[in-house]
Motif scaffolding. Structure first.
Motif, mmCIF file in Angstrom:
data_model
loop_
_atom_site.group_PDB
_atom_site.id
_atom_site.type_symbol
_atom_site.label_atom_id
_atom_site.label_comp_id
_atom_site.label_asym_id
_atom_site.label_seq_id
_atom_site.Cartn_x
_atom_site.Cartn_y
_atom_site.Cartn_z
ATOM 1 N N GLU A 177 147.156 111.298 -18.687
ATOM 2 C CA GLU A 177 148.181 112.330 -18.867
ATOM 3 C C GLU A 177 147.585 113.597 -19.474
ATOM 4 O OE1 GLU A 177 148.516 109.118 -19.986
ATOM 5 O OE2 GLU A 177 149.862 108.436 -18.384
ATOM 6 N N ALA A 178 146.688 113.447 -20.445
ATOM 7 C CA ALA A 178 146.055 114.615 -21.073
ATOM 8 C C ALA A 178 145.168 115.359 -20.080
ATOM 9 C CB ALA A 178 145.248 114.187 -22.298
ATOM 10 N N VAL A 179 144.422 114.622 -19.277
ATOM 11 C CA VAL A 179 143.559 115.253 -18.275
ATOM 12 C C VAL A 179 144.433 115.951 -17.233
ATOM 13 C CG1 VAL A 179 141.849 114.848 -16.457
ATOM 14 C CG2 VAL A 179 141.651 113.647 -18.651
ATOM 15 N N TRP A 180 145.466 115.279 -16.761
ATOM 16 C CA TRP A 180 146.353 115.865 -15.752
ATOM 17 C C TRP A 180 146.982 117.155 -16.267
ATOM 18 C CZ3 TRP A 180 146.720 115.640 -10.820
ATOM 19 C CH2 TRP A 180 147.828 116.196 -10.185
ATOM 20 N N LYS A 181 147.404 117.158 -17.528
ATOM 21 C CA LYS A 181 148.000 118.370 -18.108
ATOM 22 C C LYS A 181 147.013 119.534 -18.071
ATOM 23 C CE LYS A 181 150.008 120.213 -22.363
ATOM 24 N NZ LYS A 181 149.062 121.310 -22.489
ATOM 25 N N ARG A 182 145.751 119.291 -18.399
ATOM 26 C CA ARG A 182 144.758 120.364 -18.375
ATOM 27 C C ARG A 182 144.499 120.843 -16.954
ATOM 28 N NH1 ARG A 182 143.099 121.528 -23.268
ATOM 29 N NH2 ARG A 182 141.489 122.955 -22.584
ATOM 30 N N THR B 81 146.565 120.970 -14.548
ATOM 31 C CA THR B 81 147.730 121.632 -13.959
ATOM 32 C C THR B 81 148.351 122.695 -14.866
ATOM 33 O OG1 THR B 81 149.169 119.839 -14.726
ATOM 34 C CG2 THR B 81 148.256 119.644 -12.484
ATOM 35 N N THR B 82 147.628 123.120 -15.889
ATOM 36 C CA THR B 82 148.080 124.190 -16.785
ATOM 37 C C THR B 82 147.120 125.365 -16.632
ATOM 38 O OG1 THR B 82 148.955 122.545 -18.328
ATOM 39 C CG2 THR B 82 148.605 124.783 -19.183
ATOM 40 N N PRO B 83 147.565 126.460 -15.997
ATOM 41 C CA PRO B 83 146.629 127.554 -15.710
ATOM 42 C C PRO B 83 145.978 128.153 -16.956
ATOM 43 C CG PRO B 83 148.886 128.175 -15.124
ATOM 44 C CD PRO B 83 148.908 126.735 -15.500
ATOM 45 N N GLU B 84 146.676 128.194 -18.073
ATOM 46 C CA GLU B 84 146.102 128.770 -19.296
ATOM 47 C C GLU B 84 144.900 127.970 -19.801
ATOM 48 O OE1 GLU B 84 150.189 129.917 -18.633
ATOM 49 O OE2 GLU B 84 149.391 127.913 -18.994
ATOM 50 N N ASP B 85 144.846 126.679 -19.488
ATOM 51 C CA ASP B 85 143.728 125.848 -19.940
ATOM 52 C C ASP B 85 142.453 126.075 -19.133
ATOM 53 O OD1 ASP B 85 145.148 124.656 -21.993
ATOM 54 O OD2 ASP B 85 145.754 122.933 -20.785
ATOM 55 N N TRP B 86 142.578 126.607 -17.918
ATOM 56 C CA TRP B 86 141.398 126.755 -17.078
ATOM 57 C C TRP B 86 140.363 127.687 -17.689
ATOM 58 C CZ3 TRP B 86 142.172 126.622 -11.120
ATOM 59 C CH2 TRP B 86 142.888 125.478 -10.759
ATOM 60 N N ALA B 87 140.786 128.801 -18.264
ATOM 61 C CA ALA B 87 139.826 129.746 -18.864
ATOM 62 C C ALA B 87 139.220 129.174 -20.143
ATOM 63 C CB ALA B 87 140.496 131.085 -19.131
ATOM 64 N N ILE B 88 139.935 128.295 -20.821
ATOM 65 C CA ILE B 88 139.383 127.629 -22.009
ATOM 66 C C ILE B 88 138.269 126.676 -21.573
ATOM 67 C CG2 ILE B 88 139.874 125.986 -23.871
ATOM 68 C CD1 ILE B 88 142.769 127.198 -23.855
ATOM 69 N N ASP B 89 138.498 125.977 -20.470
ATOM 70 C CA ASP B 89 137.546 124.984 -19.988
ATOM 71 C C ASP B 89 136.347 125.594 -19.276
ATOM 72 O OD1 ASP B 89 139.318 123.117 -20.953
ATOM 73 O OD2 ASP B 89 140.295 122.818 -19.025
ATOM 74 N N PRO C 39 124.738 118.122 -16.527
ATOM 75 C CA PRO C 39 124.859 118.122 -15.072
ATOM 76 C C PRO C 39 124.127 119.291 -14.461
ATOM 77 C CG PRO C 39 126.900 118.845 -16.082
ATOM 78 C CD PRO C 39 125.995 118.401 -17.187
ATOM 79 N N ARG C 40 123.631 119.108 -13.276
ATOM 80 C CA ARG C 40 122.915 120.163 -12.569
ATOM 81 C C ARG C 40 123.787 120.697 -11.450
ATOM 82 N NH1 ARG C 40 120.452 120.001 -16.622
ATOM 83 N NH2 ARG C 40 118.482 118.968 -16.920
ATOM 84 N N GLY C 41 123.732 121.990 -11.237
ATOM 85 C CA GLY C 41 124.413 122.571 -10.088
ATOM 86 C C GLY C 41 125.724 123.227 -10.441
ATOM 87 N N PHE C 42 126.512 123.434 -9.436
ATOM 88 C CA PHE C 42 127.730 124.223 -9.528
ATOM 89 C C PHE C 42 128.761 123.594 -10.451
ATOM 90 C CE2 PHE C 42 130.199 127.572 -7.694
ATOM 91 C CZ PHE C 42 131.491 127.175 -7.962
ATOM 92 N N GLY C 43 129.451 124.416 -11.177
ATOM 93 C CA GLY C 43 130.607 123.968 -11.932
ATOM 94 C C GLY C 43 130.308 123.268 -13.239
ATOM 95 N N ARG C 44 129.144 123.496 -13.824
ATOM 96 C CA ARG C 44 128.822 122.798 -15.065
ATOM 97 C C ARG C 44 129.847 123.085 -16.142
ATOM 98 N NH1 ARG C 44 122.561 124.136 -15.725
ATOM 99 N NH2 ARG C 44 123.573 126.067 -16.279
ATOM 100 N N ASP C 45 130.289 124.327 -16.276
ATOM 101 C CA ASP C 45 131.236 124.649 -17.328
ATOM 102 C C ASP C 45 132.607 124.057 -17.080
ATOM 103 O OD1 ASP C 45 129.722 125.994 -19.220
ATOM 104 O OD2 ASP C 45 129.763 127.828 -18.032
ATOM 105 N N ARG C 46 132.950 123.801 -15.849
ATOM 106 C CA ARG C 46 134.239 123.153 -15.587
ATOM 107 C C ARG C 46 134.284 121.800 -16.278
ATOM 108 N NH1 ARG C 46 137.281 126.541 -12.981
ATOM 109 N NH2 ARG C 46 136.361 127.716 -11.315
ATOM 110 N N HIS C 47 133.135 121.217 -16.534
ATOM 111 C CA HIS C 47 133.083 119.903 -17.146
ATOM 112 C C HIS C 47 133.188 119.965 -18.656
ATOM 113 C CE1 HIS C 47 132.416 118.764 -13.160
ATOM 114 N NE2 HIS C 47 131.363 119.531 -13.091
ATOM 115 N N ARG C 48 133.253 121.166 -19.208
ATOM 116 C CA ARG C 48 133.525 121.293 -20.636
ATOM 117 C C ARG C 48 134.879 120.692 -20.956
ATOM 118 N NH1 ARG C 48 133.970 126.466 -22.605
ATOM 119 N NH2 ARG C 48 133.562 125.654 -24.657
ATOM 120 N N MET C 49 135.804 120.714 -19.972
ATOM 121 C CA MET C 49 137.116 120.112 -20.176
ATOM 122 C C MET C 49 136.970 118.652 -20.545
ATOM 123 S SD MET C 49 139.549 117.910 -18.772
ATOM 124 C CE MET C 49 139.035 117.742 -17.093
ATOM 125 N N THR C 50 136.119 117.944 -19.853
ATOM 126 C CA THR C 50 135.933 116.533 -20.137
ATOM 127 C C THR C 50 135.393 116.343 -21.543
ATOM 128 O OG1 THR C 50 135.493 116.146 -17.807
ATOM 129 C CG2 THR C 50 134.848 114.415 -19.337
#
Length: 157
Positions: free
Chosen positions: A16-21, A23-31, A137-148
């Motif tokens: 539920e916590a992962v799903w909320k992040r 699907t919440t646009p404001e969290d994307w720039a934080i992550d 992680p190597r490659g594209f989207g490394r910062d997207r994984h800051r959410m995790t």
């Protein structure tokens, strides 16, 4: 042709916590610190259109192509002769929640958008919180994984 990179991380966060992040646009720039803003309708639905703006780039239109609460989310950005997709998956395991973020470039011009030997996206690597791992992680989207990693460190959200 399809080019794909993915990163999987084990977290103590709830689905539920992962799903909320996801699907919440404001969290994307934080992550993702390279992202200035994300906008899309909430609650988001398949076919919903939004936009993302990275620092120093023009806005890009996104279209949500998959939404399975507690399991999967995907959105797409159209490129000339190619499509950029961001599949997200999660699955409960005996050791915690496995969260996978990926990027796929497909279409006849996909090889043009792949830069061999160099990541397409630069930034800080995710740091494993509750797992005690220092994942790089190597490659594209490394910062997207800051959410995790954020969820690992704040698993009671």
């Amino acid at each position: 042709m399809i080019w794909r990179r993915e990163y999987t991380h084990l977290t103590t966060a709830t689905a539920e916590a992962v799903w909320k992040r996801w699907t919440t646009p404001e969290d994307w720039a934080i992550d993702d610190p390279d992202l200035r803003e994300a906008t899309f309708p909430v609650p988001v639905r398949v076919g919903a259109v939004g936009r993302v703006v990275n620092h120093g780039t023009p806005p890009q239109k996104i279209v949500f192509t998959e939404l399975q609460p507690g399991f999967a989310m995907n959105f797409r950005i159209g490129l000339p002769g190619a499509s950029l997709s961001f599949p997200h998956r999660m699955q409960a395991t005996p050791n915690g929640l496995s969260v996978t973020h990926a990027v796929e470039i497909s279409g006849p011009l996909a090889p043009v958008f792949r830069v061999p030997g160099r990541p397409l996206h630069r930034g800080r690597a995710a740091r494993g919180g509750a797992t005690g791992h220092d994942e790089r992680p190597r490659g594209f989207g490394r910062d997207r994984h800051r959410m995790t990693a954020h969820l690992c460190n704040n698993s009671r959200e």
